[in-house]
Design a protein around this motif. Sequence first.
Motif, PDB file in Angstrom:
ATOM      1  N   ASP A  49       0.816  -1.219   0.188  1.00  0.00           N
ATOM      2  CA  ASP A  49       0.090  -0.012   0.005  1.00  0.00           C
ATOM      3  C   ASP A  49       0.919   1.182   0.050  1.00  0.00           C
ATOM      4  N   ASP A  50       2.121   1.147  -0.663  1.00  0.00           N
ATOM      5  CA  ASP A  50       2.767   2.345  -0.713  1.00  0.00           C
ATOM      6  C   ASP A  50       3.130   2.779  -2.246  1.00  0.00           C
ATOM      7  N   CYS A  79       3.816  -0.366  10.019  1.00  0.00           N
ATOM      8  CA  CYS A  79       3.363   0.794  11.035  1.00  0.00           C
ATOM      9  C   CYS A  79       2.810   1.734  10.201  1.00  0.00           C
ATOM     10  N   ILE A  80       1.680   2.559  10.848  1.00  0.00           N
ATOM     11  CA  ILE A  80       1.132   3.563  10.295  1.00  0.00           C
ATOM     12  C   ILE A  80       1.552   4.839  10.485  1.00  0.00           C
ATOM     13  N   LYS A  81       2.524   4.926  11.166  1.00  0.00           N
ATOM     14  CA  LYS A  81       3.400   6.199  11.733  1.00  0.00           C
ATOM     15  C   LYS A  81       4.513   6.266  10.860  1.00  0.00           C
ATOM     16  N   CYS A  82       5.358   5.365  10.658  1.00  0.00           N
ATOM     17  CA  CYS A  82       6.750   5.613  10.247  1.00  0.00           C
ATOM     18  C   CYS A  82       6.899   4.750   8.905  1.00  0.00           C
ATOM     19  N   GLY A  83       6.077   3.928   8.672  1.00  0.00           N
ATOM     20  CA  GLY A  83       5.966   3.005   7.497  1.00  0.00           C
ATOM     21  C   GLY A  83       6.850   1.822   7.712  1.00  0.00           C
ATOM     22  N   LYS A 142      -1.878  -8.451   5.906  1.00  0.00           N
ATOM     23  CA  LYS A 142      -1.151  -7.059   6.293  1.00  0.00           C
ATOM     24  C   LYS A 142      -1.893  -6.637   7.759  1.00  0.00           C
ATOM     25  N   LEU A 143      -1.326  -6.392   8.551  1.00  0.00           N
ATOM     26  CA  LEU A 143      -1.660  -5.928   9.824  1.00  0.00           C
ATOM     27  C   LEU A 143      -1.098  -4.511  10.274  1.00  0.00           C
ATOM     28  N   TYR A 144      -1.842  -3.565  10.305  1.00  0.00           N
ATOM     29  CA  TYR A 144      -1.691  -2.110  10.492  1.00  0.00           C
ATOM     30  C   TYR A 144      -1.705  -1.789  11.968  1.00  0.00           C
ATOM     31  N   GLY A 145      -0.499  -1.228  12.326  1.00  0.00           N
ATOM     32  CA  GLY A 145      -0.545  -0.599  13.735  1.00  0.00           C
ATOM     33  C   GLY A 145       0.584   0.347  14.073  1.00  0.00           C
ATOM     34  N   CYS A 198       7.707   3.756  17.427  1.00  0.00           N
ATOM     35  CA  CYS A 198       6.894   4.695  17.403  1.00  0.00           C
ATOM     36  C   CYS A 198       5.942   5.036  18.670  1.00  0.00           C
ATOM     37  N   LEU A 199       5.591   3.638  19.219  1.00  0.00           N
ATOM     38  CA  LEU A 199       4.952   3.786  20.599  1.00  0.00           C
ATOM     39  C   LEU A 199       5.548   4.398  21.586  1.00  0.00           C
ATOM     40  N   LYS A 200       6.917   4.289  21.686  1.00  0.00           N
ATOM     41  CA  LYS A 200       7.903   4.955  22.577  1.00  0.00           C
ATOM     42  C   LYS A 200       8.032   6.532  22.619  1.00  0.00           C
TER      43      LYS A 200
END
Length: 149
Positions: free
Chosen positions: A78-79, A103-107, A138-141, A146-148
Amino acid sequence: MQLDREGFEKLLREKGLKVTTQRLAVLTVLSQKPDSHLTAEEIYDLVRVSNPEIGLATVYRTIQVLLELKIVDRIYLDDGYVRYELGHVYEDEDSHHHHHLICIKCGRVMSFQGDLLEDFEKRIEDKTGFQIQDHDVKLYGYCTDCLKK
């Protein structure tokens, strides 16, 4: 997951293919970068390090042949790019499939080994008669980095 030249040569012969420098070079690059999910252009750039005479069209044709024989898998993350990795032929029996965590924040894309859908697939086949050949999960999260933050 890194195979040696002899392993690649044997696999190509078993699939009825001639062993060529180009095929070995593409397989070697993919085996050296198992979690990189490379585009054809990235494969081309890496192959050129050891085979500067190879052309981009040759890399595309080689990838296509390896795709048709299920030696290489095509993945979409999906990029906007088509990416490639070694196919299931290289995975252990216990890791029937691997899936992708995105990762939906950093890819960042990580592979996750294991087939958690075997029971589900079996129920579908039993209920409908539909024979599943493959699946892509594909699992998105959010990754731990990024969580830190």
